[in-house]
Write a protein that holds these residues in place. Structure first.
Motif, mmCIF file in Angstrom:
data_model
loop_
_atom_site.group_PDB
_atom_site.id
_atom_site.type_symbol
_atom_site.label_atom_id
_atom_site.label_comp_id
_atom_site.label_asym_id
_atom_site.label_seq_id
_atom_site.Cartn_x
_atom_site.Cartn_y
_atom_site.Cartn_z
ATOM 1 N N GLN A 69 0.839 -1.199 0.000
ATOM 2 C CA GLN A 69 0.000 0.000 0.000
ATOM 3 C C GLN A 69 0.869 1.242 0.000
ATOM 4 O O GLN A 69 1.873 1.320 0.692
ATOM 5 C CB GLN A 69 -0.906 -0.006 1.238
ATOM 6 N N GLU A 70 0.408 2.240 -0.767
ATOM 7 C CA GLU A 70 1.252 3.425 -0.953
ATOM 8 C C GLU A 70 1.028 4.484 0.123
ATOM 9 O O GLU A 70 -0.095 4.816 0.470
ATOM 10 C CB GLU A 70 0.996 4.041 -2.339
ATOM 11 N N VAL A 71 2.122 5.016 0.606
ATOM 12 C CA VAL A 71 2.133 6.147 1.532
ATOM 13 C C VAL A 71 3.171 7.138 1.011
ATOM 14 O O VAL A 71 3.770 6.921 -0.046
ATOM 15 C CB VAL A 71 2.492 5.698 2.974
ATOM 16 N N ILE A 134 4.148 -1.545 3.147
ATOM 17 C CA ILE A 134 3.808 -0.197 2.671
ATOM 18 C C ILE A 134 5.009 0.346 1.902
ATOM 19 O O ILE A 134 6.153 -0.018 2.156
ATOM 20 C CB ILE A 134 3.393 0.747 3.820
ATOM 21 N N PHE B 8 -6.345 -2.917 5.133
ATOM 22 C CA PHE B 8 -6.001 -1.548 4.731
ATOM 23 C C PHE B 8 -5.183 -0.886 5.837
ATOM 24 O O PHE B 8 -5.460 -1.072 7.022
ATOM 25 C CB PHE B 8 -7.310 -0.779 4.491
ATOM 26 N N PHE B 9 -4.178 -0.112 5.433
ATOM 27 C CA PHE B 9 -3.336 0.559 6.420
ATOM 28 C C PHE B 9 -4.079 1.789 6.949
ATOM 29 O O PHE B 9 -3.985 2.889 6.410
ATOM 30 C CB PHE B 9 -1.996 0.954 5.808
ATOM 31 N N ALA B 43 3.441 13.066 7.072
ATOM 32 C CA ALA B 43 3.450 11.917 6.164
ATOM 33 C C ALA B 43 2.025 11.688 5.684
ATOM 34 O O ALA B 43 1.064 12.000 6.394
ATOM 35 C CB ALA B 43 3.963 10.677 6.890
ATOM 36 N N TRP B 44 1.910 11.142 4.497
ATOM 37 C CA TRP B 44 0.616 10.852 3.882
ATOM 38 C C TRP B 44 0.351 9.366 3.946
ATOM 39 O O TRP B 44 1.138 8.562 3.442
ATOM 40 C CB TRP B 44 0.610 11.334 2.432
ATOM 41 N N LEU B 45 -0.780 9.007 4.560
ATOM 42 C CA LEU B 45 -1.171 7.606 4.608
ATOM 43 C C LEU B 45 -2.028 7.295 3.371
ATOM 44 O O LEU B 45 -2.368 8.206 2.616
ATOM 45 C CB LEU B 45 -1.925 7.340 5.915
ATOM 46 N N PRO B 46 -2.373 5.998 3.152
ATOM 47 C CA PRO B 46 -3.064 5.669 1.896
ATOM 48 C C PRO B 46 -4.320 6.506 1.643
ATOM 49 O O PRO B 46 -4.549 6.946 0.513
ATOM 50 C CB PRO B 46 -3.384 4.185 2.062
ATOM 51 N N LEU B 49 -3.230 10.050 0.609
ATOM 52 C CA LEU B 49 -2.566 10.056 -0.691
ATOM 53 C C LEU B 49 -3.589 9.952 -1.826
ATOM 54 O O LEU B 49 -3.409 10.552 -2.896
ATOM 55 C CB LEU B 49 -1.587 8.881 -0.733
#
Lengths: 587, 587
Positions: A69-71, A134, B8-9, B43-46, B49
């Motif tokens: 999963q993208e962060v 991630i 999901f994160f 920071a950007w989480l999923p 983002l």
């Protein structure tokens, strides 16, 4: 989409950039893909940004397919997490550090292990939350001493870095394998050769590490490939130690050896004065070379070590850097020798932490480390720690011992790999790295979860990196000729490059028709509609830009004919325009 | 695509972050969109983002529609181009500066005017290459003294910045208008209210400047709106000067004014001792307040200025900063007064660059600037530059003059706009800025092209910025309730959030079916398939995350029924599953 070259932000340059050492750098600048802003720091022009976006998209798709999963983390990171793992110091001069207006310390992150670890610690607390992988695609920074080769070794570069989190070793193995498989798919889609080699895991404190190398003569890395299929980068190559020998009776013999400060002069002296070993002459491999190195530790303390290795080998700088990381390795200087008069240059012999084993014993605290080939019972000719004196018949385990074994000697073609077969050496460029970090970061930063039994267990992590901008450059490096770039279709900035040539309106009109049809079929078209530009210039620009599929609308336009031109093979074929469109859109 | 909440994160947080001052910050952190790394750095989480990518995509599409081409500059930029325009110094403490290992100076770019200018200079040389508008979506840095309000004022933030290049003023007007129109479309697509206000152009050396403000009580900016439709930010508001009056005969009168260091004590004294002006009492507006300010120039030199303005007004700090930029403005300190004994605190009167016009004349070099209301023929009561002495009947143009006019007095509701109608004051948040830079950067950096006559002409530029992360936060700020976020569909992280509740497999099975059908129709679905999580928790998370369209598969699952839930209105409707799918996919 249609992009018209008449208004496209593009200008081909005739001159190679003065600082370009490699083809990818030369061509990417000349064709307006990138532009230098400072050493190792580039701006991306529209062409370059398109290719970069395609590479990123392939990486993103394969990460999603692997369940990652993208962060996105900031480039500007505070000192504290890096301090907690010791990396703030370990990075030495290799990173950019700065302070904010209040004097707080920051760095431009070269990697984000700490931040990822802390983020997961912040949000997750149970084994049920795991496994988790991630990733981010993000601009990173390293203050390279000598940035070079364009995008291949820059100071600002884009990487995909992924981190996996598991609570069992088996889980880590599975997460590792999923990333490793994703990397294989990525490189296959990018049309890039790769070799997966065993890499040195020790310096990062991890357990298992493999690099994806792209074999190329301009690669900075040397790797080993054995006849039996073993691969490793040269830092990770494990020398196969011979078996220990029975310890013979006897004692070492000191002999005068005037003017023999080098291995060659020593061998000559031996052959002239000392009885040769059974069945032959003295050779360099019979001698034990004692090399003094200085380790500069992250806290800037300087430690001398002596490395003893067969006289026909040298210390390999990269292998030594890997073995002694995070210390930096330098040759001992004249000043080092001056401070340690017991080190008799050219005549150094076995040593111990307490001082010279033989000769003067006034110096101590210098570690004496031997090559794996120095096994028990092996007999050597070496220095006697006195000027113009050597020893022969000196037996390891009987006459001297060491503080440890270190495997940093040069690797040669024909050396035997751990699989028992001889090796060859090749050059490669690192394009990916998969790495089992294990519990190092989780321990340093306190990342634990409750397991099924309600017990706190430390999480085990993996780290997986792919250099996006480096891959792009490697693809350019691999795909070009003397006229310009030739992109694989998967990352080409456009699907088709349509060139309209000739005077009158026929070509331009037919070009407009063809372009509209290609666009309607969903293709991304670059259309060279520039008025008053000669066919020669247009063709030259097309070859430089390197879209693999060209379509020329020119002389045959009045008859409704166009030319399909394969940039890679150079094949050109005249076909009716509708056929050309049908063939391009059928793909 | 289907994203399963079970893996999901994401983790909803019950507690508000301690440093959250505004709803967007509070909710974006609690719902796992962003996570703080350092003050003003996230920071950007999923989830975050995904929303960010949607905002960027809308910006990108409208830039393409406006003919702008995308490029990308590094964040780490060398000092030299910023030195050439003076901005290296002008930025003061507001930027991050650093050095590389060789001691070369760099900054983390807050904007890229210089780099864009130099890139165009590098590639283009003819009027035929223009017009050109290029843009980037890129992470920028400002070393804010007090980063706050989450993403609304961060130290690392994402912006779209575009720059236009023309060789005529008309061309610049057209390029400016194209960007301005694109901004209107962007904000309309994002469902954001906006007001376009006249902005202060002077400080950047440009000619025309407008800001897009989102009206909101938490906005940092104050703007003016007149009954007639004139809008301006408070820095750019132009005071309408009254007409000049005929200069009367006569002379100013000095009078003793014991213990009157403030406007109010002076007015009281006047009403007690001095004949009032025709038809009324003395009031603050009859007095002339002389305020001493210190300008701290970028080179750190300190200059005192005196601002004379009607006694019922104060100096507005933001207007003064704008008027005197790049200098910073501070109140004069006790030390400033001690160094300049001719400045008699509480009794300062007209002054000139040669020294006090009245009273002691031993100090010089202090500029005396007047408010636009101080017109020729206007008569004032003011200090006499002597302790406890004032003057009345002092007429501008007869008894004193000034070194200039400066429009920095506070703006009040009811003031008259340039269109002749009264104004109101509102709060707004800057979300975009369009700016005619003119030739300032092109001149400083030598960007010229050959025109139709083969003559070199300096290029004229525009600069156009939109704060991507700030807009995202503003959308969150505008769209939430006490339960969580409520995204507009255009930027929602998912199209539909499907929640499966209840025991047994009915709900989960029907949920899987529905989700598969929505996915097949091309929707991006978040599926809450978490086992052993209560409906209450699932609903709470759904409300917090804020996907506007919810679909609940629960009690009615055995009968094939689901519930459509509009997050914004709260309306819930039970419908057969196929109908629900049909309604969601019909959009």
């Amino acid at each position: 989409m249609v992009t018209r070259l008449s208004s496209f932000f593009f200008r081909s340059l005739r001159e190679d950039p003065a600082d370009a050492e490699v083809n990818s750098h030369r061509l990417l600048v000349r064709a307006s893909y990138i532009r230098r802003q400072a050493p190792g720091i580039f701006a991306w022009l529209p062409l370059g940004l398109r290719v970069k976006a395609k590479v990123e998209q392939i990486v993103r798709e394969e990460m999603a397919a692997a369940g990652a999963q993208e962060v996105h983390f900031p480039a500007l990171m505070p000192r504290e997490p890096y301090e907690a793992t010791g990396r703030w110091t370990e990075y030495g001069d290799g990173i950019f550090r700065l302070q904010d207006r209040h004097g707080a310390d920051y760095l431009l992150a070269p990697t984000h292990e700490e931040a990822f670890t802390l983020l997961v610690k912040d949000l997750y607390s149970s084994y049920k939350d795991l496994p988790l992988t991630i990733f981010q695609i993000q601009d990173k920074y390293r203050d390279e001493a000598r940035p070079r080769a364009g995008l291949l070794r820059g100071r600002e570069f884009t990487m995909k870095d992924a981190y996996s989190f598991d609570y069992t070793d088996e889980g880590l193995d599975a997460s590792y394998q999923a990333q490793r498989d994703a990397y294989e798919r990525i490189f296959q889609r990018l049309g890039m050769d790769y070799v997966i080699v065993k890499a040195d895991a020790g310096a990062m404190g991890g357990s298992k590490s493999e690099e994806f190398l792209h074999p190329t003569p301009i690669g900075e890395d040397t790797f080993v490939r054995s006849a039996g299929g073993y691969t490793a980068n040269v830092e990770a190559f494990e020398t196969t130690a011979p078996e220990a020998l029975p310890i013979p009776d006897g004692a070492p013999v000191v002999f005068d050896s005037p003017q023999t400060p080098t291995i060659q002069t020593l061998v000559d002296h031996l052959n002239a004065h000392i009885e040769a070993p059974a069945g032959g002459e003295w050779a360099a491999e019979h001698t034990l070379k004692n090399v003094v190195l200085a380790l500069v530790h992250p806290d800037k303390t300087r430690e001398l070590v002596i490395i003893a290795l067969p006289g026909d080998r040298d210390v390999d700088g990269k292998r030594a850097e890997a073995a002694f990381a995070p210390a930096e390795v330098e040759p001992a200087t004249e000043a080092d020798f001056a401070r340690n008069p017991a080190l008799v240059k050219g005549y150094i012999g076995p040593w111990s932490a307490q001082g010279a084993v033989l000769g003067e014993e006034s110096v101590s605290g210098i570690r004496y480390l031997v090559d794996p080939r120095v096994v028990e019972g092996s007999s050597w000719v070496t220095g006697a720690n006195e000027h113009e004196k050597h020893l022969h018949s000196l037996v390891y385990g009987r006459d001297f011992t060491a503080d440890g074994v270190v495997d940093v000697a040069t690797v040669r073609e024909g050396d035997i790999a751990p699989d028992g077969t001889p090796i060859t050496l090749e050059r490669g460029m690192e394009i990916g790295h998969v790495f089992q970090l294990g519990r190092k970061y989780a321990e340093a930063l306190g990342l634990k979860v409750l397991d099924q039994n309600g017990k706190l267990v430390t999480v085990t992590m993996g780290s997986y990196g792919i250099g996006v901008t480096r891959i792009l450059a490697a693809i350019a490096e691999l795909n070009n000729d003397d006229k310009g770039l030739i992109w694989p279709a998967s990352v080409s900035p456009f699907d088709v490059h349509v060139v309209a040539t000739g005077k009158g309106d026929d070509a331009l009109n037919l070009g407009e028709q063809v372009v509209a049809q290609l666009e309607a079929a969903g293709l991304d078209v670059l259309f060279d509609d520039r008025p008053k530009v000669s066919p020669g210039v247009k063709f030259g620009d097309a070859e430089l830009i390197g879209v693999p599929q060209l379509l020329v609308v020119g002389r045959g336009a009045a008859d409704g004919e166009v030319e399909l031109w394969d940039r890679r093979t150079g094949e050109r074929e005249v076909v009716p325009a509708p056929d050309a469109v049908a063939r391009l859109t059928a793909r």
